[in-house]
Motif scaffolding. Sequence first.
Motif, short mmCIF file in Angstrom:
data_model
loop_
_atom_site.label_atom_id
_atom_site.label_comp_id
_atom_site.label_asym_id
_atom_site.label_seq_id
_atom_site.Cartn_x
_atom_site.Cartn_y
_atom_site.Cartn_z
N GLU A 174 -11.49 2.80 0.90
CA GLU A 174 -10.68 3.88 1.46
C GLU A 174 -10.82 3.97 2.98
N LYS A 175 -11.97 3.63 3.49
CA LYS A 175 -12.18 3.68 4.94
C LYS A 175 -11.26 2.67 5.64
N ILE A 176 -11.18 1.46 5.08
CA ILE A 176 -10.30 0.43 5.66
C ILE A 176 -8.84 0.86 5.52
N LEU A 177 -8.50 1.40 4.35
CA LEU A 177 -7.12 1.85 4.11
C LEU A 177 -6.74 2.96 5.09
N ASP A 178 -7.68 3.84 5.39
CA ASP A 178 -7.42 4.90 6.38
C ASP A 178 -7.14 4.31 7.76
N LYS A 179 -7.91 3.28 8.13
CA LYS A 179 -7.70 2.63 9.42
C LYS A 179 -6.32 1.98 9.50
N ILE A 180 -5.94 1.32 8.40
CA ILE A 180 -4.62 0.66 8.36
C ILE A 180 -3.51 1.70 8.45
N ALA A 181 -3.67 2.81 7.70
CA ALA A 181 -2.65 3.86 7.72
C ALA A 181 -2.55 4.48 9.12
N LYS A 182 -3.70 4.68 9.77
CA LYS A 182 -3.70 5.26 11.11
C LYS A 182 -3.03 4.31 12.11
N LYS A 183 -3.37 3.02 12.02
CA LYS A 183 -2.77 2.02 12.92
C LYS A 183 -1.26 1.95 12.74
N SER A 184 -0.82 2.22 11.49
CA SER A 184 0.61 2.12 11.17
C SER A 184 1.37 3.42 11.40
N ASN A 185 0.65 4.49 11.77
CA ASN A 185 1.27 5.82 11.87
C ASN A 185 1.98 6.20 10.58
N ALA A 186 1.38 5.78 9.46
CA ALA A 186 2.00 6.02 8.15
C ALA A 186 1.83 7.48 7.73
N LYS A 187 2.83 7.97 7.05
CA LYS A 187 2.81 9.34 6.55
C LYS A 187 2.86 9.33 5.03
N ASN A 188 2.59 10.48 4.45
CA ASN A 188 2.69 10.59 3.00
C ASN A 188 4.11 10.25 2.55
N GLY A 189 4.19 9.44 1.51
CA GLY A 189 5.50 9.02 1.01
C GLY A 189 5.95 7.67 1.54
N ILE A 242 0.87 -1.18 0.00
CA ILE A 242 0.00 0.00 0.00
C ILE A 242 0.91 1.22 0.00
N LYS A 243 0.91 1.98 -1.08
CA LYS A 243 1.68 3.22 -1.15
C LYS A 243 0.80 4.39 -0.75
N ILE A 244 1.36 5.27 0.07
CA ILE A 244 0.61 6.42 0.55
C ILE A 244 1.21 7.68 -0.06
N LYS A 245 0.43 8.36 -0.87
CA LYS A 245 0.91 9.56 -1.56
C LYS A 245 -0.08 10.70 -1.37
N GLU A 246 0.40 11.88 -1.59
CA GLU A 246 -0.45 13.07 -1.49
C GLU A 246 -0.65 13.66 -2.87
N PHE A 247 -1.92 13.95 -3.23
CA PHE A 247 -2.23 14.56 -4.51
C PHE A 247 -3.27 15.66 -4.28
N ASN A 248 -2.91 16.89 -4.65
CA ASN A 248 -3.79 18.05 -4.42
C ASN A 248 -4.22 18.15 -2.95
N LYS A 249 -3.20 18.00 -2.06
CA LYS A 249 -3.40 18.08 -0.61
C LYS A 249 -4.36 17.03 -0.08
N ARG A 250 -4.51 15.95 -0.85
CA ARG A 250 -5.40 14.87 -0.43
C ARG A 250 -4.64 13.55 -0.47
N ARG A 251 -4.80 12.74 0.57
CA ARG A 251 -4.11 11.45 0.64
C ARG A 251 -4.69 10.48 -0.38
N GLU A 252 -3.79 9.81 -1.10
CA GLU A 252 -4.20 8.79 -2.06
C GLU A 252 -3.47 7.49 -1.76
#
Length: 587
Positions: A374-389, A353-363
Amino acid sequence: MRTEYCGKIRIIHLKKIVTLCGWVHKIRNFGKFIFVDMRDCTGIIQVVFESKNSSVFKKAITIRNEFCIQVRGIVKKREEKNKNFRINTGEIEILSNTLIILNTSKSLPLDYINQNNNDDSRLKYRYLDLRRFNILKNLKIRNKINYLTRTFMTKKNFLDIETPILTKSTPEGARDYLVPSRNHHGKFYALPQSPQLFKQLLMISGIDKYYQIVKCFRDEDLRADRQPEFTQIDIEMAFVNANQVRNLAEKLVKNIWFNITNIKLHTFPKISFAKSMKKYGTDKPDLRNPIEIIDVSSILKNKKFMLFFNLSSTQNNRIALLCIPGGSHLSRKSIDVYTQFVKKYHVNKLFYIKIKEFNKRREYHSSIKNILNEKILDKIAKKSNAKNGDILLLIADQEHIVNKSLGMLRLKIGEDFNITKKNEWKPVWIIDFPMFSKDKNGKFSSLHHPFTAIKNNYKNKLEHPFDTAISDSYDLVMNGYEIGGGSVRIHDAKTQKKIFDIIGMKKSIQNNKFSFLIQALQYGAPPHAGIALGLDRIVMLLTNSKNIRDVIAFPKTTSATCLMTNSPSKSNDSILQELGIKVVKKV
């Protein structure tokens, strides 16, 4: 034969006449002058032979690399332009007036200049390989660690006591090396895998504090940090608990590290076995790498996800990932390399899962975006403390497969992304190991060894179930290497026999192999505990060596052979007949 060592001469020795012994390291002939770099165990010094001293000069012309020589001469200061500050003796040189060739040398079968030597050549000609300064330096550091250990333990009132090398074969995990007895036909001694039982007997004897720098022998598969014969710093104490043993070992290790590296280690953290496996996938975590395994099973527990990942509800499964900072730049080809890497650990699929920012919006760009909204992906990203990039690398499989594969991938990522802090020391105690491990047939075995005590608050687990019993044992890990392990010991015969029963040891084997221990435990055996530190691994770490062979004078190959002496070797028939041994060909 000599008045000084080559590497010890300095500017303070100017105009002094010295006699040196050593080997010719390098020769440079400039017609009227011959410059020889002369070497002994302390270092290199430059010796000058002048043509006006014709008798000595003629002899100097005949010498070659590795000739063993004796030189007598006067210490002179080098001209400023000729000083060599890469060596300790670079300000001075010896003007020779006497040269004696003590022995000639054939051309070496090893390349000293470019170091293009394969391992087999180095081991076959180990006595020549040991002439290299880096190997010699390792042995000097090993010697210093031995000295530091003996000094420390003596100050702590420990007795250095030798235990037998020819002993009884007792099951302790690995295969024994057996030695046939000539006097007792058909019987064998075993070389000790450790002094475990003898040091326990010493505690029963009232010795109180024992240590030994001791050789141990295990007939097991070898690797870069393992040899068939190895050296332990073996320690045992009576009337102590686990904390007291760990505190002593910690102080010893801190003392060694400070005296060798001039670095002060701080208090060693403690992590439970279960937590270590959950966060790092191993019980030997390299804490220089800050990446941790993140469990997302609770987010993906839906039945459709179980079907997608092909997980069986009857198995102990896990869904977990690594968050790689700045890893979203990885190409599909690079991700495929990591996919192939984890396949070695029986993983079918590595998801990303790659986390990128496009037009100030997480993709999210993901290989499983079709199944994860996207809701599940948001939960995974939050649990992982993942940042853009960042990139998340996810594996879903049986728990032991996920732990092993992500644990190894974590180490590889740490290297590839330069995340692992190479210049740091990160010790950690791993505690609260399971008392037993269970194989696929449901048979129990001791995770450490069968003389390990159970933690006090788990004693009821010796009745049932055994799976959840926790032992009073501990391992010391440094930068991903286990450098020590120990435990509180069982000190009563009833519990010891109970452990033997749980691991399925027949009464006949208990009586045959361990009757002396059971008997000794019945005579007021005190509570006792200990630890064994791996001297070879400690030296390997402190010398920044890649292989344990580089810190052992005469090591074996990974097939447990000595190429120098061609051992092991066949014995003649008369000796075998005398011992009552017949060699049977393998089918």
